[in-house]
Design an enzyme around this catalytic site. Sequence first.
Site, mmCIF file in Angstrom:
data_model
loop_
_atom_site.group_PDB
_atom_site.id
_atom_site.type_symbol
_atom_site.label_atom_id
_atom_site.label_comp_id
_atom_site.label_asym_id
_atom_site.label_seq_id
_atom_site.Cartn_x
_atom_site.Cartn_y
_atom_site.Cartn_z
ATOM 1 C CD1 TRP A 26 0.358 0.380 3.341
ATOM 2 C CD2 TRP A 26 -0.248 -1.747 2.996
ATOM 3 N NE1 TRP A 26 0.825 -0.361 4.385
ATOM 4 C CE2 TRP A 26 0.470 -1.667 4.213
ATOM 5 C CE3 TRP A 26 -0.740 -2.979 2.566
ATOM 6 C CZ2 TRP A 26 0.717 -2.790 5.006
ATOM 7 C CZ3 TRP A 26 -0.499 -4.088 3.361
ATOM 8 C CH2 TRP A 26 0.222 -4.001 4.565
ATOM 9 C CD GLU A 39 -3.060 3.538 7.706
ATOM 10 O OE1 GLU A 39 -3.225 3.046 8.838
ATOM 11 O OE2 GLU A 39 -1.936 3.648 7.186
ATOM 12 C CD GLN A 44 -6.893 -3.106 17.794
ATOM 13 O OE1 GLN A 44 -5.996 -2.294 17.858
ATOM 14 N NE2 GLN A 44 -7.291 -3.786 18.832
ATOM 15 N N GLY A 83 -10.788 -11.045 10.808
ATOM 16 C CA GLY A 83 -11.256 -10.595 12.113
ATOM 17 C C GLY A 83 -11.858 -9.194 12.134
ATOM 18 C CE1 TYR A 122 -2.112 5.013 12.960
ATOM 19 C CE2 TYR A 122 -3.923 3.841 11.887
ATOM 20 C CZ TYR A 122 -2.584 4.198 11.931
ATOM 21 O OH TYR A 122 -1.734 3.785 10.953
ATOM 22 C CG ASP A 140 0.502 3.081 15.765
ATOM 23 O OD1 ASP A 140 1.409 3.700 16.360
ATOM 24 O OD2 ASP A 140 0.736 2.249 14.870
ATOM 25 C CB CYS A 210 16.322 5.113 24.637
ATOM 26 S SG CYS A 210 14.918 4.127 25.183
#
Length: 348
Positions: A26, A39, A44, A83, A122, A140, A210
Amino acid sequence: MLEEKKHFFRDQLLDWYQPEDRPLPWKNDKNTYAIWVSEIMLQQTRTDQVRPYYQRFFKYFPDLQSLAEANEDTVLHFWQGMGYYNRARNLLKAAKHIYFEFEGRYPEDYHAWIGIPGVGPYTAAAITSFSYNQPNAVLDGNVFRVLSRYFGVNTPIDSQEGKKLFQELSYQLLDKNNPGLYNQAIMDFGATVCKARNPKCEICPFQQNCTAILEDKVAFYPVKQKRTQKKKVKLYYLHLTDGKRVFIKKRSTSGIWPGLYEFPDFESRAKMIGDLQLLFPKEKIKLKKTADLRHQLTHRDIKAIIYQCHLNTTDLEKKKDWLLVETENLTNFAFHQLMKKYFRIFNH
DNA sequence: ATCCAGGATC
DNA sequence: GATCCTGGAT
């Protein structure tokens, strides 16, 4: 100091990002339709799982018109096994809205996109930044994880306070000149380096800055407060066949697996027998247990017991909402993974 | 066998 | 805050 840390993060991230390192189907489709469809699929769902679905879907529904003119069964057929089936139903609803009501014009900004079924914060940020290059920061699972680790934020990401805090932080970090590229960069970074499990800290460009790495608490982030607990459920499925044909039915559009097909289901073995006895002579009903499957949903732990019942062709009549289908035509219907699991086992 | 990641909806 | 799914890691 913190400002410096933020600037460093943005610069290093863009420096690290090489879009071609992670080619995805994509990414080459620059139009709004392709971005929107991908998207929705990616909600999920992992890229590896989406890839084959996206390619089949896009071949069959190459543009808004082809999707808008489709019916729900066809769309679910392309979605079967992926799903969260309301995503497919909302996508179709939205396509019809945009094509027939908005004359094919897509919403122009974040807030207008939020009004589209299946598009939340999102997805609206993703579409408007990728397609229109508008300065909206995506938030996200990847972004929560990367930012919570790098800045050492221990506010739970599933709290109202956490969502607000991370939304503000991610907006501050966003490269306003190139929001699409930046959003893609931070999500790719989270997916390939700053992973949930087995993060690749040894090759991470942020090693020196970090907070999680410096405090040796990478696995501690991101902090979450609640986890849902699963209820145990038993389902009794009836595999009623004459060897050549089989009964299936469509699930209602509310609850789990909305609009998908499956064998007739019952609360208990006794109810299955009771229902069968209303339709067929008692002495002809012989049940044979052919499978005992476990299937986990978000908060349900399903134990599915499947009984096969062989009856003669002449005995089979149509009942209520049941569909009598030639076995070879079963592929025309959309089934959920539990049914697909059964077909795989049964066909062996 | 168990746990977990990943957004939207109502 | 509860409800939607699946596959992969452990």
